[in-house]
Design a protein around this motif. Structure first.
Motif, PDB file in Angstrom:
ATOM      1  N   SER A  79       0.849  -1.202   0.000  1.00  0.00           N
ATOM      2  CA  SER A  79       0.000   0.000   0.000  1.00  0.00           C
ATOM      3  C   SER A  79       0.881   1.248   0.000  1.00  0.00           C
ATOM      4  O   SER A  79       2.085   1.170   0.306  1.00  0.00           O
ATOM      5  CB  SER A  79      -0.904   0.039   1.242  1.00  0.00           C
ATOM      6  OG  SER A  79      -0.136   0.288   2.394  1.00  0.00           O
ATOM      7  N   ALA A  80       0.245   2.374  -0.276  1.00  0.00           N
ATOM      8  CA  ALA A  80       0.973   3.646  -0.169  1.00  0.00           C
ATOM      9  C   ALA A  80       1.190   4.003   1.288  1.00  0.00           C
ATOM     10  O   ALA A  80       2.166   4.666   1.634  1.00  0.00           O
ATOM     11  CB  ALA A  80       0.176   4.759  -0.850  1.00  0.00           C
ATOM     12  N   THR A  81       0.266   3.572   2.138  1.00  0.00           N
ATOM     13  CA  THR A  81       0.421   3.855   3.567  1.00  0.00           C
ATOM     14  C   THR A  81       1.703   3.196   4.070  1.00  0.00           C
ATOM     15  O   THR A  81       2.498   3.827   4.786  1.00  0.00           O
ATOM     16  CB  THR A  81      -0.803   3.314   4.350  1.00  0.00           C
ATOM     17  OG1 THR A  81      -1.983   3.762   3.702  1.00  0.00           O
ATOM     18  CG2 THR A  81      -0.788   3.790   5.781  1.00  0.00           C
ATOM     19  N   TYR A 106      -5.809  12.866   2.983  1.00  0.00           N
ATOM     20  CA  TYR A 106      -6.396  11.635   3.516  1.00  0.00           C
ATOM     21  C   TYR A 106      -5.624  11.229   4.768  1.00  0.00           C
ATOM     22  O   TYR A 106      -4.448  11.571   4.926  1.00  0.00           O
ATOM     23  CB  TYR A 106      -6.301  10.545   2.439  1.00  0.00           C
ATOM     24  CG  TYR A 106      -6.950   9.250   2.830  1.00  0.00           C
ATOM     25  CD1 TYR A 106      -8.313   9.201   3.127  1.00  0.00           C
ATOM     26  CD2 TYR A 106      -6.217   8.080   2.922  1.00  0.00           C
ATOM     27  CE1 TYR A 106      -8.903   8.010   3.490  1.00  0.00           C
ATOM     28  CE2 TYR A 106      -6.806   6.883   3.278  1.00  0.00           C
ATOM     29  CZ  TYR A 106      -8.155   6.856   3.568  1.00  0.00           C
ATOM     30  OH  TYR A 106      -8.738   5.685   3.941  1.00  0.00           O
ATOM     31  N   ALA A 108      -4.091   8.660   5.739  1.00  0.00           N
ATOM     32  CA  ALA A 108      -2.842   7.896   5.620  1.00  0.00           C
ATOM     33  C   ALA A 108      -1.624   8.809   5.708  1.00  0.00           C
ATOM     34  O   ALA A 108      -0.591   8.428   6.278  1.00  0.00           O
ATOM     35  CB  ALA A 108      -2.815   7.141   4.294  1.00  0.00           C
ATOM     36  N   ASP A 209       3.790  12.705  -0.716  1.00  0.00           N
ATOM     37  CA  ASP A 209       2.686  11.743  -0.817  1.00  0.00           C
ATOM     38  C   ASP A 209       2.142  11.881  -2.237  1.00  0.00           C
ATOM     39  O   ASP A 209       1.371  12.797  -2.541  1.00  0.00           O
ATOM     40  CB  ASP A 209       1.624  12.085   0.226  1.00  0.00           C
ATOM     41  CG  ASP A 209       0.428  11.133   0.163  1.00  0.00           C
ATOM     42  OD1 ASP A 209       0.199  10.529  -0.900  1.00  0.00           O
ATOM     43  OD2 ASP A 209      -0.293  11.021   1.172  1.00  0.00           O
ATOM     44  N   ALA A 211       0.332   9.617  -3.761  1.00  0.00           N
ATOM     45  CA  ALA A 211      -0.674   8.553  -3.888  1.00  0.00           C
ATOM     46  C   ALA A 211      -1.505   8.748  -5.166  1.00  0.00           C
ATOM     47  O   ALA A 211      -1.921   7.782  -5.797  1.00  0.00           O
ATOM     48  CB  ALA A 211      -1.579   8.537  -2.664  1.00  0.00           C
ATOM     49  N   HIS A 212      -1.719  10.023  -5.547  1.00  0.00           N
ATOM     50  CA  HIS A 212      -2.576  10.310  -6.706  1.00  0.00           C
ATOM     51  C   HIS A 212      -1.774  10.586  -7.985  1.00  0.00           C
ATOM     52  O   HIS A 212      -2.380  10.768  -9.038  1.00  0.00           O
ATOM     53  CB  HIS A 212      -3.407  11.583  -6.448  1.00  0.00           C
ATOM     54  CG  HIS A 212      -4.307  11.500  -5.267  1.00  0.00           C
ATOM     55  ND1 HIS A 212      -5.142  12.522  -4.897  1.00  0.00           N
ATOM     56  CD2 HIS A 212      -4.531  10.510  -4.376  1.00  0.00           C
ATOM     57  CE1 HIS A 212      -5.819  12.182  -3.808  1.00  0.00           C
ATOM     58  NE2 HIS A 212      -5.458  10.961  -3.471  1.00  0.00           N
ATOM     59  N   SER A 237       0.336   5.239  -4.579  1.00  0.00           N
ATOM     60  CA  SER A 237      -0.717   4.257  -4.257  1.00  0.00           C
ATOM     61  C   SER A 237      -1.219   3.565  -5.528  1.00  0.00           C
ATOM     62  O   SER A 237      -1.468   4.224  -6.536  1.00  0.00           O
ATOM     63  CB  SER A 237      -1.912   4.942  -3.596  1.00  0.00           C
ATOM     64  OG  SER A 237      -2.941   3.990  -3.384  1.00  0.00           O
ATOM     65  N   LYS A 242      -7.375   3.949  -7.767  1.00  0.00           N
ATOM     66  CA  LYS A 242      -6.369   4.833  -8.358  1.00  0.00           C
ATOM     67  C   LYS A 242      -6.287   4.637  -9.879  1.00  0.00           C
ATOM     68  O   LYS A 242      -6.742   3.634 -10.416  1.00  0.00           O
ATOM     69  CB  LYS A 242      -5.000   4.576  -7.712  1.00  0.00           C
ATOM     70  CG  LYS A 242      -4.991   4.876  -6.203  1.00  0.00           C
ATOM     71  CD  LYS A 242      -5.245   6.348  -5.926  1.00  0.00           C
ATOM     72  CE  LYS A 242      -5.058   6.751  -4.481  1.00  0.00           C
ATOM     73  NZ  LYS A 242      -6.132   6.337  -3.563  1.00  0.00           N
ATOM     74  N   GLY A 249      -1.898  -1.849  -3.245  1.00  0.00           N
ATOM     75  CA  GLY A 249      -0.469  -1.824  -3.546  1.00  0.00           C
ATOM     76  C   GLY A 249       0.069  -0.414  -3.483  1.00  0.00           C
ATOM     77  O   GLY A 249      -0.694   0.557  -3.396  1.00  0.00           O
ATOM     78  N   TYR A 388     -11.334  16.345   0.216  1.00  0.00           N
ATOM     79  CA  TYR A 388     -11.556  15.544   1.386  1.00  0.00           C
ATOM     80  C   TYR A 388     -12.247  16.380   2.428  1.00  0.00           C
ATOM     81  O   TYR A 388     -12.185  17.605   2.381  1.00  0.00           O
ATOM     82  CB  TYR A 388     -10.202  15.086   1.963  1.00  0.00           C
ATOM     83  CG  TYR A 388      -9.466  14.120   1.097  1.00  0.00           C
ATOM     84  CD1 TYR A 388      -9.800  12.767   1.099  1.00  0.00           C
ATOM     85  CD2 TYR A 388      -8.442  14.554   0.268  1.00  0.00           C
ATOM     86  CE1 TYR A 388      -9.109  11.869   0.307  1.00  0.00           C
ATOM     87  CE2 TYR A 388      -7.754  13.650  -0.536  1.00  0.00           C
ATOM     88  CZ  TYR A 388      -8.098  12.322  -0.510  1.00  0.00           C
ATOM     89  OH  TYR A 388      -7.436  11.432  -1.302  1.00  0.00           O
TER      90      TYR A 388
HETATM   91  C1  LIG Z   1      -3.551  11.303  -0.442  1.00  0.00           C
HETATM   92  C2  LIG Z   1      -3.483   9.841  -0.093  1.00  0.00           C
HETATM   93  N1  LIG Z   1      -2.416   9.381   0.567  1.00  0.00           N
HETATM   94  C3  LIG Z   1      -2.289   8.077   0.890  1.00  0.00           C
HETATM   95  C4  LIG Z   1      -3.271   7.168   0.569  1.00  0.00           C
HETATM   96  C5  LIG Z   1      -3.128   5.746   1.006  1.00  0.00           C
HETATM   97  O1  LIG Z   1      -3.088   4.868  -0.067  1.00  0.00           O
HETATM   98  P1  LIG Z   1      -3.192   3.298   0.171  1.00  0.00           P
HETATM   99  O2  LIG Z   1      -4.647   2.972   0.274  1.00  0.00           O
HETATM  100  O3  LIG Z   1      -2.546   2.679  -1.036  1.00  0.00           O
HETATM  101  O4  LIG Z   1      -2.463   2.984   1.425  1.00  0.00           O
HETATM  102  C6  LIG Z   1      -4.405   7.595  -0.124  1.00  0.00           C
HETATM  103  C7  LIG Z   1      -5.457   6.644  -0.479  1.00  0.00           C
HETATM  104  O5  LIG Z   1      -6.503   6.944  -0.948  1.00  0.00           O
HETATM  105  C8  LIG Z   1      -4.517   8.970  -0.460  1.00  0.00           C
HETATM  106  O6  LIG Z   1      -5.580   9.425  -1.124  1.00  0.00           O
END
Ligand SMILES: Cc1ncc(COP(=O)(O)O)c(C=O)c1O
Length: 446
Positions: A79-81, A106, A108, A209, A211-212, A237, A242, A249, A388
């Motif tokens: 995951s990105a987290t 978000y 995370a 981050d 993720a996007h 992410s 996504k 992942g 968000y």
């Molecule tokens: C801005 C942002 N950071 C981090 C994440 C975490 O991604 P993941 O679900 O792959 O852990 C998200 C997930 O939507 C996100 O929108």
């Protein structure tokens, strides 16, 4: 067209775009006899590294040259987290450290820093977002004022795929260099590496981050740089919603440092993601190679070859997927401009977004009216969303509506329209018509 005349369509918010190509590659991986982290994950890591460096998805990363050039640059995870948390752990973020996170993101983004024991300091966004892109980007003056002796990292978030102003962020962290003291090693392999990384960077680290924003880029002084090659550390992410998915992942990457071999950093990610075990499952299959050591009681967040198979085929298709997203955005832009709705500008002034989310803000409406629009669109079959609700408004982050006025002001009239590559042109027209009708009703108090 009135609601009466329109034939109702069901428009989902963000379904995954999976074709037979992905399905067949997953089947090949399942039949190959190797389903956990292995050759497909390693190939995806190299191909992502090539993509981040060049913007190209067609570089051969299976020949000797490709293997040598792009190995040890990207680590695929679950995951990105996890990717963000490992970025912070490799950087040595720990209790007593402060990490600056935008209020508009978000959970995370902040949670990963909290998992490491750090204190999260929220920074508000610019009023109404970035004046050019309208993205909810952090207030850089406030960022500068917030950096203290305790600050170890700042986490910019490329919301919707629009790349933040990293030149400005770098300028700020360089300006504040004198406040920064790198951590000292405690004599174990992880803190030893973290200490050397902090000394090599020599200032507050920029831990993006993204993720996007896989595939997004920023052109500055004539040079185009892709996300992943901009900040000191980056997380991506590949979650189901996504642009580019492996179901679940993510991936970590970092800017190479002159003082430290990339392979040492890569190896530490492997250890952190696999229980601190010094041999992975593939290495243990070699004859007589059963014995391993545990270097630290660490984490379990590796990517499997089954999902890497999805990623390999998504990457083959990614340029086309991005292009289709741009086509859809153009239609939405035209409608929003006609309706007097503010929208993000994804491709302006050197910024090339990854076109991930289509955020709109309806001028002059209250939060209640925004929610009514969402409900009315849902009644017409159109799923929308809000990206968000600012983090400080959430229970876990103190439930505070008032401290981050710009973030709140941005959120209260915001709606995210469906943007994905399963939308047909007719679907997009339908979303535009429903939006226009519903807005008309709300504006006329119906
Ligand atoms: C801005 C942002 N950071 C981090 C994440 C975490 O991604 P993941 O679900 O792959 O852990 C998200 C997930 O939507 C996100 O929108």
């Amino acid at each position: 067209m009135s609601n009466m005349e329109k034939e109702k369509r069901i428009i989902r918010f963000s379904p995954p775009d999976i074709t037979d190509l992905e399905i067949e590659e997953v089947a090949r991986s399942l039949k190959s006899g190797w389903i956990t982290t292995g050759p497909r994950t390693k190939l995806l890591e190299r191909r992502l590294a090539a993509y981040i460096e060049t913007g190209r998805t067609d570089i051969d990363c299976e020949n000797d040259e490709g293997i040598e050039k792009y190995k040890d640059r990207v680590v695929c995870l679950n995951s990105a987290t996890a990717a963000e948390e490992l970025n912070l752990r490799i950087l040595g973020i720990q209790e007593g450290d402060e990490v600056i996170v935008p209020a508009y993101t978000y959970t995370a983004t902040a949670a990963a820093a909290i998992h490491c024991g750090a204190t999260v300091k929220f920074v508000d966004i610019q009023k109404n977002g970035n004046p050019v892109t309208h993205a909810p980007e952090m207030d850089y003056d406030q960022l500068e004022a917030m950096i203290t002796e305790k600050t170890k990292a700042v986490i910019p978030v490329d919301i919707a795929g629009i790349v933040c102003d990293y030149e400005r962020i770098l300028e700020i962290v360089k300006k504040k260099k004198a406040l920064f003291t790198p951590m000292e090693s405690k004599g174990d392999p992880l803190t030893d590496l973290s200490s050397r990384i902090q000394k090599a960077i020599g200032r507050v680290a920029v831990v993006a981050d993204c993720a996007h924003s896989l595939g997004a880029s920023r052109t500055f002084q004539g040079k185009t740089t892709y996300c992943g090659a901009i900040a000191d550390f980056t997380s991506f992410s590949f979650h189901a919603v996504k642009n580019f998915t492996t179901a679940e992942g993510g991936a970590s990457t970092w800017l190479p440092l002159d003082e430290i071999d990339n392979s040492e950093i890569y190896k530490m990610y492997q250890l952190l993601s696999l229980h601190g075990q010094n041999k992975d499952a593939l290495a243990k299959t070699k004859i007589g190679a059963w014995e391993y050591d545990i270097i630290g009681p660490w984490y379990k967040c590796n990517m499997t070859d089954v999902v890497a198979a999805i990623g390999l085929k998504q990457l083959d298709r990614y340029q086309g997927l991005l292009e289709r997203r741009v086509e859809i955005m153009k239609k939405y832009d035209e409608t929003c401009d006609k309706l007097g709705i503010s929208h993000l500008n994804h491709h302006v002034e050197g910024i090339d977004s990854s076109n991930h989310l289509y955020l709109i803000r309806v001028p002059g409406i209250s939060e209640k009216q925004r929610n009514a629009i969402i409900e009315k669109m849902a009644e017409q079959g159109v799923a929308t969303n809000v990206h968000y609700k600012p983090l400080p408004m959430m229970t876990a982050y103190g439930n505070d509506c008032f401290a981050y006025q710009n973030a709140y002001g941005y959120y209260e009239n915001l709606i995210t329209l469906p943007l994905h590559t399963l939308l047909t042109d007719e679907d997009v027209d339908y979303v535009c018509e429903v939006l226009a009708d519903v807005l008309n009703e709300i504006r006329n108090g119906i």
